[in-house]
Design a protein around this motif. Structure first.
Motif, PDB file in Angstrom:
ATOM      1  N   ALA A  78       0.833  -1.201   0.000  1.00 51.21           N
ATOM      2  CA  ALA A  78       0.000   0.000   0.000  1.00 51.21           C
ATOM      3  C   ALA A  78       0.870   1.255   0.000  1.00 51.21           C
ATOM      4  O   ALA A  78       0.561   2.236  -0.703  1.00 51.21           O
ATOM      5  N   VAL A  79       1.959   1.236   0.754  1.00 50.77           N
ATOM      6  CA  VAL A  79       2.887   2.376   0.797  1.00 50.77           C
ATOM      7  C   VAL A  79       3.553   2.563  -0.565  1.00 50.77           C
ATOM      8  O   VAL A  79       3.679   3.696  -1.058  1.00 50.77           O
ATOM      9  N   ILE A  80       3.978   1.470  -1.196  1.00 49.19           N
ATOM     10  CA  ILE A  80       4.623   1.556  -2.508  1.00 49.19           C
ATOM     11  C   ILE A  80       3.653   2.095  -3.555  1.00 49.19           C
ATOM     12  O   ILE A  80       3.992   2.974  -4.349  1.00 49.19           O
ATOM     13  N   LEU A  81       2.418   1.591  -3.562  1.00 53.11           N
ATOM     14  CA  LEU A  81       1.422   2.056  -4.529  1.00 53.11           C
ATOM     15  C   LEU A  81       1.102   3.536  -4.334  1.00 53.11           C
ATOM     16  O   LEU A  81       1.004   4.286  -5.306  1.00 53.11           O
ATOM     17  N   SER A  82       0.949   3.956  -3.081  1.00 50.09           N
ATOM     18  CA  SER A  82       0.663   5.366  -2.794  1.00 50.09           C
ATOM     19  C   SER A  82       1.835   6.260  -3.185  1.00 50.09           C
ATOM     20  O   SER A  82       1.651   7.337  -3.762  1.00 50.09           O
ATOM     21  N   SER A  83       3.053   5.805  -2.867  1.00 51.58           N
ATOM     22  CA  SER A  83       4.250   6.575  -3.223  1.00 51.58           C
ATOM     23  C   SER A  83       4.398   6.672  -4.734  1.00 51.58           C
ATOM     24  O   SER A  83       4.736   7.739  -5.278  1.00 51.58           O
ATOM     25  N   LEU A  84       4.139   5.570  -5.410  1.00 47.19           N
ATOM     26  CA  LEU A  84       4.244   5.529  -6.870  1.00 47.19           C
ATOM     27  C   LEU A  84       3.274   6.507  -7.528  1.00 47.19           C
ATOM     28  O   LEU A  84       3.667   7.304  -8.394  1.00 47.19           O
ATOM     29  N   ALA A 207      12.395   7.514 -20.556  1.00 47.44           N
ATOM     30  CA  ALA A 207      11.270   8.403 -20.239  1.00 47.44           C
ATOM     31  C   ALA A 207      11.517   9.816 -20.762  1.00 47.44           C
ATOM     32  O   ALA A 207      10.640  10.438 -21.372  1.00 47.44           O
ATOM     33  N   ALA A 208      12.738  10.331 -20.540  1.00 54.75           N
ATOM     34  CA  ALA A 208      13.068  11.704 -20.954  1.00 54.75           C
ATOM     35  C   ALA A 208      13.039  11.868 -22.473  1.00 54.75           C
ATOM     36  O   ALA A 208      12.833  12.979 -22.971  1.00 54.75           O
ATOM     37  N   ALA A 209      13.230  10.762 -23.199  1.00 57.06           N
ATOM     38  CA  ALA A 209      13.282  10.841 -24.657  1.00 57.06           C
ATOM     39  C   ALA A 209      11.902  10.758 -25.313  1.00 57.06           C
ATOM     40  O   ALA A 209      11.797  10.911 -26.530  1.00 57.06           O
ATOM     41  N   GLN A 210      10.852  10.539 -24.503  1.00 60.40           N
ATOM     42  CA  GLN A 210       9.520  10.358 -25.093  1.00 60.40           C
ATOM     43  C   GLN A 210       8.920  11.702 -25.527  1.00 60.40           C
ATOM     44  O   GLN A 210       8.961  12.680 -24.775  1.00 60.40           O
ATOM     45  N   PRO A 211       8.332  11.749 -26.722  1.00 60.59           N
ATOM     46  CA  PRO A 211       7.776  13.008 -27.229  1.00 60.59           C
ATOM     47  C   PRO A 211       6.423  13.369 -26.625  1.00 60.59           C
ATOM     48  O   PRO A 211       6.045  14.538 -26.611  1.00 60.59           O
ATOM     49  N   GLU A 212       5.683  12.375 -26.128  1.00 60.23           N
ATOM     50  CA  GLU A 212       4.346  12.624 -25.592  1.00 60.23           C
ATOM     51  C   GLU A 212       4.317  12.387 -24.089  1.00 60.23           C
ATOM     52  O   GLU A 212       5.037  11.532 -23.564  1.00 60.23           O
ATOM     53  N   LYS A 213       3.454  13.134 -23.412  1.00 58.13           N
ATOM     54  CA  LYS A 213       3.395  13.088 -21.957  1.00 58.13           C
ATOM     55  C   LYS A 213       2.999  11.714 -21.440  1.00 58.13           C
ATOM     56  O   LYS A 213       3.549  11.231 -20.440  1.00 58.13           O
ATOM     57  N   GLN A 214       2.025  11.070 -22.084  1.00 54.73           N
ATOM     58  CA  GLN A 214       1.574   9.762 -21.612  1.00 54.73           C
ATOM     59  C   GLN A 214       2.695   8.731 -21.705  1.00 54.73           C
ATOM     60  O   GLN A 214       2.904   7.940 -20.789  1.00 54.73           O
ATOM     61  N   GLN A 215       3.436   8.753 -22.810  1.00 53.21           N
ATOM     62  CA  GLN A 215       4.561   7.829 -22.966  1.00 53.21           C
ATOM     63  C   GLN A 215       5.633   8.095 -21.904  1.00 53.21           C
ATOM     64  O   GLN A 215       6.215   7.157 -21.336  1.00 53.21           O
ATOM     65  N   PHE A 216       5.892   9.384 -21.660  1.00 52.29           N
ATOM     66  CA  PHE A 216       6.854   9.763 -20.621  1.00 52.29           C
ATOM     67  C   PHE A 216       6.428   9.215 -19.268  1.00 52.29           C
ATOM     68  O   PHE A 216       7.240   8.650 -18.517  1.00 52.29           O
ATOM     69  N   LEU A 217       5.143   9.333 -18.933  1.00 50.12           N
ATOM     70  CA  LEU A 217       4.645   8.887 -17.632  1.00 50.12           C
ATOM     71  C   LEU A 217       4.676   7.370 -17.490  1.00 50.12           C
ATOM     72  O   LEU A 217       4.924   6.847 -16.394  1.00 50.12           O
ATOM     73  N   VAL A 218       4.428   6.642 -18.575  1.00 53.24           N
ATOM     74  CA  VAL A 218       4.519   5.178 -18.516  1.00 53.24           C
ATOM     75  C   VAL A 218       5.951   4.749 -18.183  1.00 53.24           C
ATOM     76  O   VAL A 218       6.183   3.964 -17.258  1.00 53.24           O
ATOM     77  N   ALA A 219       6.919   5.276 -18.939  1.00 48.82           N
ATOM     78  CA  ALA A 219       8.327   4.901 -18.727  1.00 48.82           C
ATOM     79  C   ALA A 219       8.827   5.353 -17.357  1.00 48.82           C
ATOM     80  O   ALA A 219       9.496   4.602 -16.639  1.00 48.82           O
ATOM     81  N   ALA A 220       8.478   6.587 -16.973  1.00 46.45           N
ATOM     82  CA  ALA A 220       8.895   7.106 -15.663  1.00 46.45           C
ATOM     83  C   ALA A 220       8.215   6.338 -14.538  1.00 46.45           C
ATOM     84  O   ALA A 220       8.820   6.070 -13.492  1.00 46.45           O
ATOM     85  N   GLY A 221       6.949   5.956 -14.737  1.00 46.44           N
ATOM     86  CA  GLY A 221       6.204   5.210 -13.725  1.00 46.44           C
ATOM     87  C   GLY A 221       6.783   3.834 -13.483  1.00 46.44           C
ATOM     88  O   GLY A 221       6.978   3.422 -12.337  1.00 46.44           O
ATOM     89  N   VAL A 222       7.088   3.110 -14.556  1.00 43.79           N
ATOM     90  CA  VAL A 222       7.681   1.772 -14.420  1.00 43.79           C
ATOM     91  C   VAL A 222       9.043   1.858 -13.744  1.00 43.79           C
ATOM     92  O   VAL A 222       9.368   1.067 -12.849  1.00 43.79           O
ATOM     93  N   THR A 223       9.850   2.836 -14.146  1.00 40.84           N
ATOM     94  CA  THR A 223      11.176   3.001 -13.556  1.00 40.84           C
ATOM     95  C   THR A 223      11.078   3.380 -12.079  1.00 40.84           C
ATOM     96  O   THR A 223      11.859   2.893 -11.243  1.00 40.84           O
ATOM     97  N   THR A 224      10.131   4.240 -11.746  1.00 44.11           N
ATOM     98  CA  THR A 224       9.917   4.627 -10.350  1.00 44.11           C
ATOM     99  C   THR A 224       9.469   3.422  -9.519  1.00 44.11           C
ATOM    100  O   THR A 224       9.912   3.237  -8.378  1.00 44.11           O
ATOM    101  N   TYR A 258       6.856 -11.472 -10.938  1.00 46.38           N
ATOM    102  CA  TYR A 258       7.838 -11.597 -12.016  1.00 46.38           C
ATOM    103  C   TYR A 258       7.196 -11.301 -13.370  1.00 46.38           C
ATOM    104  O   TYR A 258       7.794 -10.636 -14.217  1.00 46.38           O
ATOM    105  N   LEU A 259       5.977 -11.779 -13.557  1.00 46.79           N
ATOM    106  CA  LEU A 259       5.272 -11.524 -14.820  1.00 46.79           C
ATOM    107  C   LEU A 259       5.033 -10.020 -15.006  1.00 46.79           C
ATOM    108  O   LEU A 259       5.266  -9.478 -16.092  1.00 46.79           O
ATOM    109  N   SER A 260       4.604  -9.342 -13.940  1.00 41.72           N
ATOM    110  CA  SER A 260       4.407  -7.888 -14.007  1.00 41.72           C
ATOM    111  C   SER A 260       5.709  -7.158 -14.290  1.00 41.72           C
ATOM    112  O   SER A 260       5.754  -6.214 -15.087  1.00 41.72           O
ATOM    113  N   ASN A 261       6.804  -7.597 -13.637  1.00 39.20           N
ATOM    114  CA  ASN A 261       8.108  -6.982 -13.881  1.00 39.20           C
ATOM    115  C   ASN A 261       8.533  -7.100 -15.327  1.00 39.20           C
ATOM    116  O   ASN A 261       9.014  -6.144 -15.944  1.00 39.20           O
ATOM    117  N   MET A 262       8.376  -8.293 -15.891  1.00 43.10           N
ATOM    118  CA  MET A 262       8.777  -8.515 -17.280  1.00 43.10           C
ATOM    119  C   MET A 262       7.943  -7.678 -18.256  1.00 43.10           C
ATOM    120  O   MET A 262       8.455  -7.215 -19.270  1.00 43.10           O
TER     121      MET A 262
END
Length: 262
Positions: A78-84, A207-224, A258-262
């Motif tokens: 719950a803490v990880i999800l809220s922080s994310l 994430a920084a290289a993505q031209p669109e905000k949604q793409q940036f947020l997906v990459a930044a979100g997964v990395t976070t 593991y499936l989610s990570n991959m």
């Protein structure tokens, strides 16, 4: 994901193990909805926050997910999800003032939840005084410390860990880093952490290289998400924070995670 989080709480649907109801058994296959929720939350908030950053709906969605996960109970997730979700809101350009208020209130709530539950309170007292009950409450963290110590500089050798022989609980899952450190030593541990650092840096570069905000947020979100779990897990293994049930991405044994990570 929300439907699965509700379903896991239904007697007969969700499976209870070690005092927690976190799994749904589909025949021989266990599914952990909270792990699926991490990726789902990133995809949902990426699409939603790319269009607007209204704080009230954001607070509702985040609180709903955290509340359902807490009912299992699973405070660390719950803490990880809220922080994310909070970090994604910030990266999307959300206002800081309501975030600070939300963060303060959430921290107070977490403190109350820790003090209210006896087993969480025991984890906190064990963290503050690891020598208090070496064969009871402190057993897990002391065995982890022994594994880290036995590893030395170069380790005992791959496959030669003694602590994984039923000394450390969850040796293949949450505590896998302690076994890795025992077998590969300080050198191996530093190399592993360096690889995680490269993975995280690469993720934020993508994430920084993505031209669109949604793409940036997906990459930044997964990395976070990966960053938070790596930080929580490793900090718990070296006794910087109380022990938590957080898997180490791409290394801990597990199906849904593991499936989610991959």
């Amino acid at each position: 994901a929300v439907i699965l989080l509700i379903a896991v709480l239904i007697p007969g649907v969700g499976s209870r193990l070690q005092g927690a109801q976190r799994w749904i058994l589909l025949g021989p296959v266990p599914i952990q909805p909270s792990e699926i929720t991490k990726l789902s939350l990133i995809l949902f908030f990426s699409a939603w926050l790319a269009k607007h950053q209204r704080f009230a709906p954001f607070l509702f969605f985040t609180s709903l997910i955290a509340f359902l996960v807490m009912l299992q109970p699973n405070l660390s997730t719950a803490v990880i999800l809220s922080s994310l979700s909070t970090i994604m809101y910030f990266l999307a350009g959300g206002k800081l003032k309501p975030l600070f208020i939300f963060g303060g209130a959430a921290s107070l709530l977490v403190a109350i939840l820790i003090l209210a539950a006896p087993y969480r309170r025991e984890r906190l007292t064990t963290f503050l005084n690891p020598a208090s009950d070496p064969l009871g409450k402190s057993y897990h963290i002391r065995q982890i410390t022994l594994a880290l110590g036995r590893g030395g500089v170069f380790g005992q050798g791959i496959g030669l860990s003694k602590q994984k022989q039923h000394y450390i609980p969850e040796a293949a899952n949450d505590s896998i880093f302690a076994i890795f450190a025992e077998e590969t030593g300080f050198i191996g541990s530093i190399l592993l952490i360096a690889l995680y650092g490269i993975l995280i840096k690469t993720g934020f570069n993508i994430a920084a290289a993505q031209p669109e905000k949604q793409q940036f947020l997906v990459a930044a979100g997964v990395t976070t998400w990966f960053s938070l779990q790596i930080m929580f897990n490793l900090a718990a293994m070296v006794a910087l924070v109380p022990l938590t049930g957080v898997p180490l991405p791409l290394l801990s044994y597990g199906g849904s995670a593991y499936l989610s990570n991959m």
